[in-house]
Design a protein around this motif. Structure first.
Motif, mmCIF file in Angstrom:
data_model
loop_
_atom_site.group_PDB
_atom_site.id
_atom_site.type_symbol
_atom_site.label_atom_id
_atom_site.label_comp_id
_atom_site.label_asym_id
_atom_site.label_seq_id
_atom_site.Cartn_x
_atom_site.Cartn_y
_atom_site.Cartn_z
ATOM 1 N N VAL A 107 52.983 33.638 27.026
ATOM 2 C CA VAL A 107 51.611 34.138 26.696
ATOM 3 C C VAL A 107 50.704 33.843 27.279
ATOM 4 O O VAL A 107 50.140 33.120 27.086
ATOM 5 N N HIS A 110 46.256 36.720 26.378
ATOM 6 C CA HIS A 110 45.527 36.212 25.234
ATOM 7 C C HIS A 110 46.040 34.668 24.672
ATOM 8 O O HIS A 110 47.307 34.373 24.758
ATOM 9 N N PHE A 177 45.066 42.792 21.668
ATOM 10 C CA PHE A 177 46.896 43.606 20.552
ATOM 11 C C PHE A 177 45.669 42.570 19.270
ATOM 12 O O PHE A 177 44.933 43.459 18.960
ATOM 13 N N GLN A 181 44.150 37.292 18.868
ATOM 14 C CA GLN A 181 44.678 37.329 19.879
ATOM 15 C C GLN A 181 43.694 37.798 21.044
ATOM 16 O O GLN A 181 43.838 38.259 21.660
ATOM 17 N N ARG A 211 59.318 34.345 30.973
ATOM 18 C CA ARG A 211 59.085 35.227 30.272
ATOM 19 C C ARG A 211 57.736 35.506 30.869
ATOM 20 O O ARG A 211 57.172 34.978 29.754
ATOM 21 N N MET A 354 55.901 50.319 20.478
ATOM 22 C CA MET A 354 55.568 49.334 19.454
ATOM 23 C C MET A 354 55.347 49.386 18.145
ATOM 24 O O MET A 354 54.675 49.115 17.961
#
Ligand code: GLC
Length: 551
Positions: A107, A110, A177, A181, A211, A354
């Motif tokens: 990730v 953020h 997000f 974040q 990923r 989402m």
């Protein structure tokens, strides 16, 4: 370590079937109601028996869990609630010994608001060098209004105002997000170098792939101009063109940098991006030869259950990826989307973004029939595929979770109008006839409650039943490794059967036929069925699929 591709052999990731482990809902070994690394270690046999090639594990780093672990406070450690680095080393060794590759989740758009960098940025006040790693800006209208009109994927605006060290309301920071974040500024060299090092930390440890979370978010147009969002707009990344905070061309520099690092390692390490963008051509840019290797194909996931749409997505994907030489991937569900058994049971069967999926009635029998057919379609297409934990059990979305257990930030951010993604994240049912169904020890309450009705869907209930969804997936994955056309990843050629039928050949002897029409389709002359998602008989019933051997 599984054998690496030898000379002249294709890298594993070109055809891999990767199983998404949503870690906190997979298996709980220590009785805290949250899935963990040792729970996964204890269930690797299920994945080997199923026949997948690799697992992708959602974030396991220390996290305040404002977004289920996609808010990371330390990128080089494991959250104590899910394990330790020693557990991860053991997992890597055991998975590799069992022939499974391991892909982790990074990730990088953020951090968590509790990351030491962000804490230092807030504490430093306006102008502090630590603020340059994030997007801190003065507000408009004398500071009272956010710096621009950008919006958050979870609803509402993408800016939050901080209280400065002197106690006064001050600058605003960007978060595409949740407010927990904050977005990193990837133009900052210290951000770039930190992530170079984090990549090496995990690649050195032996992970097979990474990923890339929220890849299109990672670059912003200089000057941060307004996007022109209408009031109340939702995040619609698959529709945006020339958006200043999504799929900005400069983002590709980051991936070129990462690819150069990945290429210094042996063993065909993989980068796969999560990139919801406007169409296959934009998507193909993420997998140019000097960038990432593969990318999730959300157009396929979002396609409604009709032959024209599905065929168009398959054609569009293959046509866009061919020029850059990247394999396609096919994906139907994930921890962010309404489970496809439920989606396919709705009149409007495409996916929303989402979890902003307005609940409409779902015919789950129809949905399961289509989901089983879709499994045969997905696993027959050229390239790789991603399976989401529980789809091999035919799990539906849990749409009636009590409001008080909902944890997805979408719920609060939407003013409690969109329930969000918890319904696809309910812990897996492994065995037994009542919750927690072997997910945790008896008597433990999993972090989200499982429906009593899942007693017939457990792994144990399905394992020995040849007609179960689990058996269908297992049979398909075995045949995928052995049938000519599939095992050798032959190209696809369409076979014309009828307007509501998707049918194609792979090589001279393999055919997949999916009947999306309302009428049974006679199989005579189409080949010898070797696997079917519905009943046997001379015809293929509506909403079922078959794999056939021809010639
Ligand atoms: C990705 C993840 C999702 C997360 C978001 C922010 O879309 O799949 O679960 O909420 O990124 O990190």
């Amino acid at each position: 370590m599984p054998a690496t591709a030898g000379e002249g052999r294709r890298p594993w990731w070109r055809t891999a079937v990767v199983y998404e482990v949503y870690l906190r809902s997979f298996a709980d070994s220590d009785g805290n109601g949250l899935g963990d690394v040792n729970g996964l270690r204890g269930r690797l046999a299920h994945l080997v028996d199923l026949g997948v090639d690799a697992v992708w594990i959602t974030p396991w780093y220390p996290s305040p869990m404002a977004d289920g672990g996609y808010d990371v406070s330390d990128y080089r450690d494991i959250d104590p609630r899910v394990g330790t680095l020693a557990d991860v080393d053991a997992l890597l060794a055991e998975a590799h010994a069992a022939g499974l590759r391991v892909v982790i989740d990074l990730v990088a758009n953020h951090t968590s608001a509790e990351h030491p960098w962000f804490a230092a940025a807030v504490a430093g006040g306006p102008g502090a060098p630590e603020r340059a790693r994030y997007f801190f800006r003065d507000g408009r209208a004398g500071g009272a209004e956010p710096p621009n009109d950008w919006i958050s994927a979870f609803g509402g605006r993408a800016w939050t105002r901080v209280t400065e060290p002197d106690g006064r309301p001050g600058q605003w920071y960007l978060h595409l997000f949740a407010p927990e974040q904050p977005d990193l500024d990837w133009d900052d060299i210290t951000v770039q170098e930190e992530f170079d090092d984090i990549l090496r930390f995990w690649l050195d440890r032996g992970v097979d792939g990474i990923r890339v979370d929220a890849a299109p978010a990672m670059a912003k147009l200089p000057g941060l101009p307004d996007a022109g969002h209408r009031p109340g707009a939702l995040f619609e990344s698959s529709a945006w063109v020339d958006n200043p905070h999504w799929d900005v061309d400069e983002v590709h520099e980051i991936f070129r940098r990462w690819r150069r690092i990945g290429d210094t390692y042996d063993g065909d390490r993989l980068f796969v991006s999560e990139a919801v963008v406007n169409g296959p051509e934009r998507l193909s840019r993420y997998v140019r030869p000097d960038e990432l290797h593969t990318t999730f194909n959300f157009d396929y996931l979002k396609a409604p259950w009709d032959a024209g749409s599905i065929r168009a997505v398959i054609e569009g994907t293959l046509a866009a990826l061919a020029p850059v030489g990247a394999p396609a991937t096919w994906v139907l569900s994930s921890h962010d989307e309404t489970r496809h058994v439920t989606r396919f049971g709705r009149v409007s069967s495409g996916a929303a973004t989402m979890g902003f999926d307005a609940s409409a009635p779902a015919d789950l029998e129809l949905g399961l029939r289509r989901a089983r057919a879709a499994a045969l379609l997905t696993l027959a297409l050229p390239g790789g595929a991603y399976l989401y934990q529980g789809e091999e059990l035919g799990l539906p979305e849990v749409e009636d979770l009590p409001e008080e257990v909902l944890q997805d930030p979408t719920w609060e951010r939407s003013g409690r109008t969109a329930r969000g993604r918890d319904g696809c994240r309910v812990p897996l049912p492994w065995s037994g006839d009542r919750p927690p169904f072997g997910f945790s020890a008896d008597g433990v309450q999993p972090w989200l409650p499982q429906p009593e009705s899942w007693r017939g869907l457990t792994v144990a209930a399905q394992r020995e039943d040849p007609s179960s969804t689990l058996s269908l997936y297992r049979d398909a994955l075995r045949l995928r490794r052995s049938l000519h056309g599939l095992a050798d990843d032959a190209p696809l050629t369409w076979h014309e059967v009828g307007p509501d039928v998707v049918a194609f050949d792979r090589g001279p002897a393999f055919r997949c036929v999916v009947n999306m029409s309302a009428r049974p389709l006679p199989l005579a002359g189409l080949g010898r069925p070797v696997l079917r998602s519905g009943d046997d008989g001379d015809a293929l019933p509506p909403d079922t699929a078959a794999w056939l051997v021809t010639g």
